[in-house]
Design a protein around this motif. Sequence first.
Motif, mmCIF file in Angstrom:
data_model
loop_
_atom_site.group_PDB
_atom_site.id
_atom_site.type_symbol
_atom_site.label_atom_id
_atom_site.label_comp_id
_atom_site.label_asym_id
_atom_site.label_seq_id
_atom_site.Cartn_x
_atom_site.Cartn_y
_atom_site.Cartn_z
ATOM 1 N N LYS A 82 0.706 -1.726 0.119
ATOM 2 C CA LYS A 82 0.367 0.275 -0.480
ATOM 3 C C LYS A 82 0.378 1.334 0.065
ATOM 4 N N ILE A 83 1.969 1.283 0.431
ATOM 5 C CA ILE A 83 2.509 2.272 1.042
ATOM 6 C C ILE A 83 3.456 3.023 -0.693
ATOM 7 N N LYS A 84 3.876 1.681 -0.909
ATOM 8 C CA LYS A 84 4.912 1.552 -2.661
ATOM 9 C C LYS A 84 3.285 2.344 -3.538
ATOM 10 N N GLU A 85 2.390 1.599 -3.619
ATOM 11 C CA GLU A 85 1.245 2.372 -4.447
ATOM 12 C C GLU A 85 0.811 3.798 -3.993
ATOM 13 N N ILE A 86 0.931 4.285 -2.857
ATOM 14 C CA ILE A 86 0.660 6.003 -2.679
ATOM 15 C C ILE A 86 2.048 6.095 -3.085
#
Length: 309
Positions: free
Chosen positions: A51-55
């Motif tokens: 999720k952090i990568k996506e953001i």
Amino acid sequence: MRSIVQNKTEECLEILRWDKTKWIDFWKELRKKFGPIIPNYEKKLELDEEKIKEILWNTERRELDRFKWEWLDISRNKKVECAEALSEREGFLDLKREDFSVFLMSLLGISDWIVVDGEREKIVIVDVFSLWRKGLLKELSLATLQAVIEFRKGKEKGNYPGKKEYFESLMKEIEKILERGKDALGDLCGFLRNHVSYYDWVGFYFVEDGRLKLGPFVGEPTEHVEIPFGVGICGQAAEREETFVVQDVSKETNYLSCSPKTKAEIVVPIFKDGKIVGELDIDSHSFSPFSEEDRLFLEKVCELVSKVV
């Protein structure tokens, strides 16, 4: 007193030195740099690495770069404003407990503020990037004060809604205060000062014998206990029977100086049966702090006050 507000935004913006494909690696470096703060931030927001990568991937470099240059231009003043907003409300915020610090940071823009465990104390993280995205960077000191007030109430995360909605949320409390009648005006002064970061002196003047006489107030003592109509900001507002806003008192020729700290002032008349009976006077230690939202909010406050005086 210790420095309760720390600006960590520039350290977060070091991400712009990295290739975007490596931004997740920079985030991992932030985890190491800030000890338990970043891991606890992730945990509180239920973020996994994907999720952090996506953001991070969906955050445009040019957007972050625009934020950086705007922030660098005002960061010192904004940090000072936030620190003063808290330190000048020491008793209300119970700062002597020394159980928290405020970190101004540029994180993932998910929540305007969030409370996490640090190594020795709670950390109230204010995500400056999140506020900037919403066009609310100018209101950083008010957003920071709101975050700390909510933290003291036991809340652990939230968003700053902007002045209009924030002021609307205060009206219910103001109505409760005024249920006690005119004797509650001193408490109302304290409430306004405690909940709005740039309301540094709050007081009432009432019309007696054709002059303005000082009533309840909160802030530094003033020598202006009696003011003729037409003299100073208060006297002019009374004479004109309309709200008077001065964003820079140094440019006002007809001005009664109460404190060298005062940079701006707003005076709102109180009417009863069509006649002016008093005023709400607010001084600020900041230049140009008052907006249309302040004027509308304070005029509503004065409408309520008119019912109890």
